[in-house]
Motif scaffolding. Sequence first.
Motif, PDB file in Angstrom:
ATOM      1  N   VAL A   1     -19.817  18.148  10.449  1.00 35.04           N
ATOM      2  CA  VAL A   1     -19.495  19.489  10.926  1.00 35.04           C
ATOM      3  C   VAL A   1     -20.079  20.490   9.938  1.00 35.04           C
ATOM      4  O   VAL A   1     -19.738  20.484   8.754  1.00 35.04           O
ATOM      5  CB  VAL A   1     -17.973  19.684  11.071  1.00 35.04           C
ATOM      6  N   GLU A   2     -20.991  21.309  10.417  1.00 36.53           N
ATOM      7  CA  GLU A   2     -21.623  22.341   9.606  1.00 36.53           C
ATOM      8  C   GLU A   2     -21.345  23.696  10.236  1.00 36.53           C
ATOM      9  O   GLU A   2     -21.677  23.930  11.394  1.00 36.53           O
ATOM     10  CB  GLU A   2     -23.141  22.113   9.526  1.00 36.53           C
ATOM     11  N   HIS A   3     -20.687  24.584   9.479  1.00 37.59           N
ATOM     12  CA  HIS A   3     -20.348  25.898  10.002  1.00 37.59           C
ATOM     13  C   HIS A   3     -19.566  25.788  11.311  1.00 37.59           C
ATOM     14  O   HIS A   3     -19.875  26.414  12.309  1.00 37.59           O
ATOM     15  CB  HIS A   3     -21.604  26.762  10.180  1.00 37.59           C
ATOM     16  N   GLU A   4     -18.580  24.899  11.252  1.00 36.41           N
ATOM     17  CA  GLU A   4     -17.586  24.691  12.310  1.00 36.41           C
ATOM     18  C   GLU A   4     -18.109  23.976  13.545  1.00 36.41           C
ATOM     19  O   GLU A   4     -17.372  23.783  14.504  1.00 36.41           O
ATOM     20  CB  GLU A   4     -16.936  26.021  12.708  1.00 36.41           C
ATOM     21  N   LYS A   5     -19.370  23.561  13.542  1.00 35.73           N
ATOM     22  CA  LYS A   5     -19.935  22.873  14.704  1.00 35.73           C
ATOM     23  C   LYS A   5     -20.760  21.669  14.259  1.00 35.73           C
ATOM     24  O   LYS A   5     -21.297  21.637  13.150  1.00 35.73           O
ATOM     25  CB  LYS A   5     -20.823  23.819  15.526  1.00 35.73           C
ATOM     26  N   LYS A   6     -20.870  20.683  15.158  1.00 34.75           N
ATOM     27  CA  LYS A   6     -21.685  19.516  14.857  1.00 34.75           C
ATOM     28  C   LYS A   6     -23.171  19.777  15.071  1.00 34.75           C
ATOM     29  O   LYS A   6     -24.006  19.102  14.451  1.00 34.75           O
ATOM     30  CB  LYS A   6     -21.246  18.332  15.726  1.00 34.75           C
ATOM     31  N   LEU A   7     -23.488  20.728  15.945  1.00 34.73           N
ATOM     32  CA  LEU A   7     -24.897  21.048  16.188  1.00 34.73           C
ATOM     33  C   LEU A   7     -24.991  22.472  16.706  1.00 34.73           C
ATOM     34  O   LEU A   7     -24.180  22.903  17.522  1.00 34.73           O
ATOM     35  CB  LEU A   7     -25.508  20.063  17.192  1.00 34.73           C
ATOM     36  N   HIS A   8     -25.976  23.185  16.205  1.00 33.27           N
ATOM     37  CA  HIS A   8     -26.256  24.544  16.659  1.00 33.27           C
ATOM     38  C   HIS A   8     -27.596  24.517  17.396  1.00 33.27           C
ATOM     39  O   HIS A   8     -28.589  23.998  16.876  1.00 33.27           O
ATOM     40  CB  HIS A   8     -26.337  25.508  15.479  1.00 33.27           C
ATOM     41  N   LEU A   9     -27.633  25.069  18.605  1.00 30.19           N
ATOM     42  CA  LEU A   9     -28.860  25.122  19.394  1.00 30.19           C
ATOM     43  C   LEU A   9     -29.297  26.579  19.501  1.00 30.19           C
ATOM     44  O   LEU A   9     -28.580  27.418  20.060  1.00 30.19           O
ATOM     45  CB  LEU A   9     -28.642  24.535  20.785  1.00 30.19           C
ATOM     46  N   ILE A  10     -30.466  26.885  18.947  1.00 31.42           N
ATOM     47  CA  ILE A  10     -31.041  28.225  19.009  1.00 31.42           C
ATOM     48  C   ILE A  10     -32.176  28.202  20.027  1.00 31.42           C
ATOM     49  O   ILE A  10     -33.053  27.333  19.970  1.00 31.42           O
ATOM     50  CB  ILE A  10     -31.579  28.670  17.639  1.00 31.42           C
ATOM     51  N   VAL A  11     -32.160  29.155  20.962  1.00 33.24           N
ATOM     52  CA  VAL A  11     -33.203  29.240  21.989  1.00 33.24           C
ATOM     53  C   VAL A  11     -33.789  30.645  21.943  1.00 33.24           C
ATOM     54  O   VAL A  11     -33.053  31.638  22.048  1.00 33.24           O
ATOM     55  CB  VAL A  11     -32.639  28.953  23.394  1.00 33.24           C
ATOM     56  N   VAL A  12     -35.108  30.744  21.778  1.00 29.35           N
ATOM     57  CA  VAL A  12     -35.767  32.049  21.716  1.00 29.35           C
ATOM     58  C   VAL A  12     -36.996  32.042  22.610  1.00 29.35           C
ATOM     59  O   VAL A  12     -37.598  30.997  22.869  1.00 29.35           O
ATOM     60  CB  VAL A  12     -36.199  32.417  20.281  1.00 29.35           C
ATOM     61  N   SER A  13     -37.372  33.213  23.077  1.00 25.88           N
ATOM     62  CA  SER A  13     -38.630  33.344  23.808  1.00 25.88           C
ATOM     63  C   SER A  13     -39.762  33.500  22.803  1.00 25.88           C
ATOM     64  O   SER A  13     -39.561  33.961  21.672  1.00 25.88           O
ATOM     65  CB  SER A  13     -38.597  34.560  24.744  1.00 25.88           C
ATOM     66  N   ARG A  14     -40.960  33.120  23.202  1.00 27.18           N
ATOM     67  CA  ARG A  14     -42.102  33.182  22.288  1.00 27.18           C
ATOM     68  C   ARG A  14     -42.410  34.613  21.853  1.00 27.18           C
ATOM     69  O   ARG A  14     -42.940  34.816  20.762  1.00 27.18           O
ATOM     70  CB  ARG A  14     -43.331  32.574  22.959  1.00 27.18           C
ATOM     71  N   ASP A  15     -42.082  35.608  22.690  1.00 26.92           N
ATOM     72  CA  ASP A  15     -42.322  36.991  22.276  1.00 26.92           C
ATOM     73  C   ASP A  15     -41.166  37.547  21.451  1.00 26.92           C
ATOM     74  O   ASP A  15     -41.165  38.719  21.075  1.00 26.92           O
ATOM     75  CB  ASP A  15     -42.618  37.890  23.479  1.00 26.92           C
ATOM     76  N   LEU A  16     -40.161  36.708  21.163  1.00 31.42           N
ATOM     77  CA  LEU A  16     -39.028  37.051  20.302  1.00 31.42           C
ATOM     78  C   LEU A  16     -38.192  38.203  20.832  1.00 31.42           C
ATOM     79  O   LEU A  16     -37.551  38.927  20.068  1.00 31.42           O
ATOM     80  CB  LEU A  16     -39.513  37.349  18.874  1.00 31.42           C
ATOM     81  N   ARG A  17     -38.149  38.331  22.144  1.00 31.77           N
ATOM     82  CA  ARG A  17     -37.316  39.376  22.740  1.00 31.77           C
ATOM     83  C   ARG A  17     -36.000  38.836  23.283  1.00 31.77           C
ATOM     84  O   ARG A  17     -35.092  39.615  23.547  1.00 31.77           O
ATOM     85  CB  ARG A  17     -38.088  40.107  23.849  1.00 31.77           C
ATOM     86  N   THR A  18     -35.893  37.546  23.475  1.00 29.15           N
ATOM     87  CA  THR A  18     -34.622  36.976  23.916  1.00 29.15           C
ATOM     88  C   THR A  18     -34.177  35.919  22.912  1.00 29.15           C
ATOM     89  O   THR A  18     -34.996  35.211  22.327  1.00 29.15           O
ATOM     90  CB  THR A  18     -34.727  36.351  25.319  1.00 29.15           C
ATOM     91  N   PHE A  19     -32.870  35.832  22.736  1.00 30.67           N
ATOM     92  CA  PHE A  19     -32.282  34.948  21.724  1.00 30.67           C
ATOM     93  C   PHE A  19     -30.936  34.458  22.217  1.00 30.67           C
ATOM     94  O   PHE A  19     -30.138  35.221  22.741  1.00 30.67           O
ATOM     95  CB  PHE A  19     -32.107  35.723  20.418  1.00 30.67           C
ATOM     96  N   GLN A  20     -30.699  33.168  22.066  1.00 36.24           N
ATOM     97  CA  GLN A  20     -29.399  32.598  22.394  1.00 36.24           C
ATOM     98  C   GLN A  20     -28.994  31.616  21.313  1.00 36.24           C
ATOM     99  O   GLN A  20     -29.813  30.822  20.843  1.00 36.24           O
ATOM    100  CB  GLN A  20     -29.431  31.882  23.751  1.00 36.24           C
ATOM    101  N   HIS A  21     -27.725  31.665  20.944  1.00 35.79           N
ATOM    102  CA  HIS A  21     -27.153  30.721  19.985  1.00 35.79           C
ATOM    103  C   HIS A  21     -26.058  29.961  20.727  1.00 35.79           C
ATOM    104  O   HIS A  21     -25.025  30.535  21.076  1.00 35.79           O
ATOM    105  CB  HIS A  21     -26.581  31.485  18.790  1.00 35.79           C
TER     106      HIS A  21
END
Length: 324
Positions: free
Chosen positions: A107-127
């Motif tokens: 468990v790292e930072h309260e979660k077992k895995l963090h999934l980061i999703v971004v668009s190639r133009d860096l205008r959208t971001f999801q954690h």
Amino acid sequence: MNAGVRFGGYVLGLAVVFGGALGLGKAVGPVKSTSEGHNAAHVPAKSATREATMAGRPAEDTPGGLQVAQSGYTLTPLTTGVRPDAATDFRFTVTGPDGRPVTDYQVEHEKKLHLIVVSRDLRTFQHLHPTLTSDGMWSVKLTLPAAGAYRVFADFAPAGGSAMTLGADLLVAGDYEPKALPAVTGEVDVDGYSVGLGGDLTPGRSSRLTLRVTKRGEPVTDLEPYLGAYGHLVALRAGDLAYLHVHPDGAPGDGRTKAGPEIVFHAEVPSDGDYRLFLDFKHEGQIRTAGFTLRSARTAAQTPTSPEPATADPEPSGHGDHGH
């Protein structure tokens, strides 16, 4: 503005990234600073780096944790199709040195895995924070707003192993119009909040970044803990999407860290260039994301720019598990 591109299918591929959840890598060399959009078909990479990554080992000039496979661990996406603006059950595994899906994580930072999703133009971001089945398959509801090129980062630490970040490219079929990198600005608005950014990025040195959160002109002094901190920051280098994941000074309840309005981070970037910074913060039970474009100090000095007005960041898009 680049001409529009038609993506004819869904492809998952290799992503060369920088950084990890708990550490900073060495410099990977300069990248040309630019504020133009980035076409997914043009991803700079050295052939040696590409060959090493495909073999599951880092190239000599590539820090550890920058590829789809590292130290015997491999990110394996299982989902075969994603449609624009449609919820998809995105599934993947992380296979270990024995070739089997990993089922035991720290468990790292309260979660077992963090999934980061971004668009190639860096205008959208999801954690996002996927769920894990007993047989080692991860799944999460993923909605990508439009056709185009995206990158997913899996940030985790296997049981008994070191933290690492693995990445894969994701192309969503449809008409795609690359956009320019959002302009450099020191303040953005998100959902009635204003977030100011102070500090500079200096390659090869630890840089102090201070983010200040206000609401209706008043400082927010009761930020709520999120993932064990009052703020969570991800930085991505424009062009190759080099990845850097940092956390703020102190922690909630340590007797010295205040719950706002300021959140202080220390980050070290590998090179000159433009970076996108995404700050997650929690207040009144909701998590919000403020996105900034920041230019390294050396690049900014070499390329004077006119001050940008304080305008709202156009995106980033939502967090699938913000109620958790």
